[in-house]
Design a protein around this motif. Structure first.
Motif, PDB file in Angstrom:
ATOM      1  N   THR A  93     -51.364  54.330 -28.246  1.00  0.00           N
ATOM      2  CA  THR A  93     -50.925  55.724 -28.161  1.00  0.00           C
ATOM      3  C   THR A  93     -51.038  56.395 -29.505  1.00  0.00           C
ATOM      4  O   THR A  93     -51.031  55.753 -30.543  1.00  0.00           O
ATOM      5  N   THR A  94     -51.110  57.724 -29.456  1.00  0.00           N
ATOM      6  CA  THR A  94     -51.117  58.485 -30.709  1.00  0.00           C
ATOM      7  C   THR A  94     -49.685  58.647 -31.176  1.00  0.00           C
ATOM      8  O   THR A  94     -48.735  58.321 -30.487  1.00  0.00           O
ATOM      9  N   GLY A  95     -49.499  59.228 -32.319  1.00  0.00           N
ATOM     10  CA  GLY A  95     -48.170  59.393 -32.890  1.00  0.00           C
ATOM     11  C   GLY A  95     -47.305  60.403 -32.151  1.00  0.00           C
ATOM     12  O   GLY A  95     -46.103  60.480 -32.389  1.00  0.00           O
ATOM     13  N   SER A  96     -47.885  61.198 -31.224  1.00  0.00           N
ATOM     14  CA  SER A  96     -47.076  62.228 -30.567  1.00  0.00           C
ATOM     15  C   SER A  96     -46.186  61.637 -29.486  1.00  0.00           C
ATOM     16  O   SER A  96     -45.272  62.297 -29.015  1.00  0.00           O
ATOM     17  N   ARG A  98     -46.983  60.926 -26.392  1.00  0.00           N
ATOM     18  CA  ARG A  98     -47.315  61.384 -25.036  1.00  0.00           C
ATOM     19  C   ARG A  98     -48.057  60.346 -24.294  1.00  0.00           C
ATOM     20  O   ARG A  98     -48.872  59.676 -24.377  1.00  0.00           O
TER      21      ARG A  98
END
Length: 98
Positions: A93-96, A98
């Protein structure tokens, strides 16, 4: 109905009716429709064709559908794909979040 009241600057506002925007026009149109139905709908006319002796009756619609309804390929069902992996796959996953 809005009753008579006094504004903060001392102006007296008379009792009046406040309708929503477009309500007068819609009410007038509805009244005309009701009046038209009342005037033209209460006649002594009957619907349909009357049959008198010696006249043929009008043809009636017949059902043309055949049940059960079958589509092309009805007899050959398609095999549904099955998953090849039975364990959960974790994707990065990315750091956001989501």
């Amino acid at each position: 109905m809005i009753e008579e009241y006094k504004r903060s600057d001392g102006t007296v506002v008379r009792r009046h009716v406040r309708l929503p925007a477009g309500a007068r026009r819609q009410t007038a149109i509805a009244g005309l429709i009701v009046a038209g139905v009342f005037l033209f709908g209460s006649g002594n006319t009957t619907t349909g064709a009357r049959t008198q002796s010696g006249q043929h009756r009008l043809p009636q619609p017949q059902s043309t559908v055949v049940y059960p309804i079958k589509w092309p390929g009805w007899d050959k069902p398609v095999v549904q794909p099955t998953p090849t992996v039975s364990y959960p796959i974790v994707f990065p996953t990315t750091g956001s979040g989501r």
